[in-house]
Structure formats: C-alpha cells, structure tokens
Motif scaffolding. Structure first.
Motif, PDB file in Angstrom:
ATOM      1  N   ARG A 209     -20.870  83.965   2.150  1.00 14.04           N
ATOM      2  CA  ARG A 209     -22.079  85.703   1.902  1.00 14.04           C
ATOM      3  C   ARG A 209     -21.696  85.698   3.795  1.00 14.04           C
ATOM      4  O   ARG A 209     -21.622  86.805   3.844  1.00 14.04           O
ATOM      5  CB  ARG A 209     -22.621  84.707   2.328  1.00 14.04           C
ATOM      6  CG  ARG A 209     -24.487  85.885   2.139  1.00 14.04           C
ATOM      7  CD  ARG A 209     -25.594  85.677   1.964  1.00 14.04           C
ATOM      8  NE  ARG A 209     -26.002  84.557   3.461  1.00 14.04           N
ATOM      9  CZ  ARG A 209     -26.347  85.870   4.079  1.00 14.04           C
ATOM     10  NH1 ARG A 209     -25.579  86.942   4.932  1.00 14.04           N
ATOM     11  NH2 ARG A 209     -26.129  85.092   5.494  1.00 14.04           N
TER      12      ARG A 209
ATOM     13  N   THR B 145     -18.163  87.383   4.234  1.00 17.73           N
ATOM     14  CA  THR B 145     -17.892  89.210   3.577  1.00 17.73           C
ATOM     15  C   THR B 145     -18.828  89.872   2.930  1.00 17.73           C
ATOM     16  O   THR B 145     -18.412  90.945   3.412  1.00 17.73           O
ATOM     17  CB  THR B 145     -17.289  88.284   2.270  1.00 17.73           C
ATOM     18  OG1 THR B 145     -18.472  87.738   1.769  1.00 17.73           O
ATOM     19  CG2 THR B 145     -16.320  87.187   1.863  1.00 17.73           C
TER      20      THR B 145
ATOM     21  N   MET C  83     -21.004  89.557   1.457  1.00 19.49           N
ATOM     22  CA  MET C  83     -21.456  89.187  -0.563  1.00 19.49           C
ATOM     23  C   MET C  83     -22.467  89.053  -0.620  1.00 19.49           C
ATOM     24  O   MET C  83     -23.062  88.678   0.429  1.00 19.49           O
ATOM     25  CB  MET C  83     -20.812  88.811  -0.631  1.00 19.49           C
ATOM     26  CG  MET C  83     -18.579  89.490  -0.853  1.00 19.49           C
ATOM     27  SD  MET C  83     -17.530  88.377  -1.936  1.00 19.49           S
ATOM     28  CE  MET C  83     -18.448  88.820  -3.676  1.00 19.49           C
ATOM     29  N   GLU C  84     -23.421  89.915  -1.953  1.00 17.03           N
ATOM     30  CA  GLU C  84     -24.830  89.195  -1.845  1.00 17.03           C
ATOM     31  C   GLU C  84     -24.696  87.838  -2.777  1.00 17.03           C
ATOM     32  O   GLU C  84     -24.075  87.687  -3.505  1.00 17.03           O
ATOM     33  CB  GLU C  84     -25.299  90.246  -2.778  1.00 17.03           C
ATOM     34  CG  GLU C  84     -25.417  91.684  -1.872  1.00 17.03           C
ATOM     35  CD  GLU C  84     -26.559  92.069  -0.478  1.00 17.03           C
ATOM     36  OE1 GLU C  84     -27.466  91.405  -0.915  1.00 17.03           O
ATOM     37  OE2 GLU C  84     -26.041  92.169   0.615  1.00 17.03           O
TER      38      GLU C  84
ATOM     39  N   ARG D 288     -19.681  90.957  -5.523  1.00 19.04           N
ATOM     40  CA  ARG D 288     -19.717  92.461  -4.694  1.00 19.04           C
ATOM     41  C   ARG D 288     -19.963  93.626  -5.672  1.00 19.04           C
ATOM     42  O   ARG D 288     -20.447  93.164  -6.339  1.00 19.04           O
ATOM     43  CB  ARG D 288     -17.749  92.242  -4.346  1.00 19.04           C
ATOM     44  CG  ARG D 288     -17.189  92.990  -3.364  1.00 19.04           C
ATOM     45  CD  ARG D 288     -15.890  92.365  -3.126  1.00 19.04           C
ATOM     46  NE  ARG D 288     -15.246  93.279  -4.183  1.00 19.04           N
ATOM     47  CZ  ARG D 288     -13.408  93.591  -4.197  1.00 19.04           C
ATOM     48  NH1 ARG D 288     -13.226  92.401  -3.705  1.00 19.04           N
ATOM     49  NH2 ARG D 288     -13.273  93.256  -5.629  1.00 19.04           N
ATOM     50  N   GLU D 289     -19.883  94.654  -4.387  1.00 18.57           N
ATOM     51  CA  GLU D 289     -20.269  96.006  -5.033  1.00 18.57           C
ATOM     52  C   GLU D 289     -20.119  96.413  -6.202  1.00 18.57           C
ATOM     53  O   GLU D 289     -20.373  96.776  -7.352  1.00 18.57           O
ATOM     54  CB  GLU D 289     -20.455  97.170  -3.733  1.00 18.57           C
ATOM     55  CG  GLU D 289     -21.606  96.894  -2.861  1.00 18.57           C
ATOM     56  CD  GLU D 289     -21.160  97.793  -1.940  1.00 18.57           C
ATOM     57  OE1 GLU D 289     -20.960  98.874  -2.214  1.00 18.57           O
ATOM     58  OE2 GLU D 289     -22.476  98.045  -0.615  1.00 18.57           O
TER      59      GLU D 289
END
Length: 124
Positions: A25, A28, A30-31, A45-46
């Motif tokens: 997390r 990157t 990323m959530e 990722r989105e």
C-alpha cells in the motif's frame, strides 16, 4: 478466440498478510480492500486490479535468486463464460485439479509448468 481473459487479481502467499499489504500500500498507493483481515488482505487499484496476500502456515520465503524455495504466487482471470474458458484452457494444455473450492463461480487450473491460477466468471 472468444474466451479472452483479463487479469483481475494477483495473490501472494505470505506469513503476515496485513503487514505485506501495508508494505505494498505504501509502495504503490493502492487502496486497502475493505474486507481485509489477518488471514487474507488485499489492495485495489482504480482500474479494479486486486493484489491479495494470503496467510500460509509454515510459509517459507522464496530463496532469490536460488530456487531452493520457489516464488509463490497465482493469477486470477475474469472470463465471460466459465465453461468456454475451461474448454479453451484445457485445449491449450492447462490441467484442472480435482479439488475445486470455487463451486460454479470459479475454477482452479494449473498451467503447463504446474503453476496454479483461477478463472472467475465475471457475473459471479
């Protein structure tokens, strides 16, 4: 060839899923996946790509660059039709292990080199 696959998830074995997820997390951006827990944590990722981290008892880290303990990972692919994808994959040389924990919504296969991967029906 109608049964195109789109990579949707990568899952890594590890001893501490939450700690490894936190590392990635931070690396990157990323959530965190909202259903992450001590045994299986994930990042999203989105565009929807998911990276999962699953607890494995007695986990042994890969011995890079040696292969005394090989790398541990598997891919998940989304498909429109599970049976169509199954037929194609078997034709291409994949194997279908006897143990199938996903029921009718996803299947485990192994590639010609023996690496496992999962195929998930998109509507599931």
């Amino acid at each position: 060839m109608a049964a195109r696959m789109r990579l949707s998830a990568i899952t890594l074995d590890c001893a501490d899923p939450e700690a490894l997820a936190e590392f990635y997390r931070r690396a990157t951006g990323m959530e965190p996946h909202p259903r992450s827990n001590a045994d299986f944590a994930g990042l999203v990722r989105e565009d929807g790509l998911f990276i999962g981290f699953q607890r494995v008892e007695g986990y042994r880290a890969p011995d890079w660059p040696e292969q005394t303990v090989p790398q541990q990972a598997h891919f998940d692919f989304d498909v429109d039709d599970l049976e169509e994808a199954r037929a194609l994959l078997l034709e291409l040389g994949a194997a279908e292990p006897e143990r199938q924990p996903g029921g009718d919504t996803w299947r485990v296969f192994t590639d010609p080199a023996g690496h496992p991967f999962c195929v998930v029906e998109r509507s599931a």
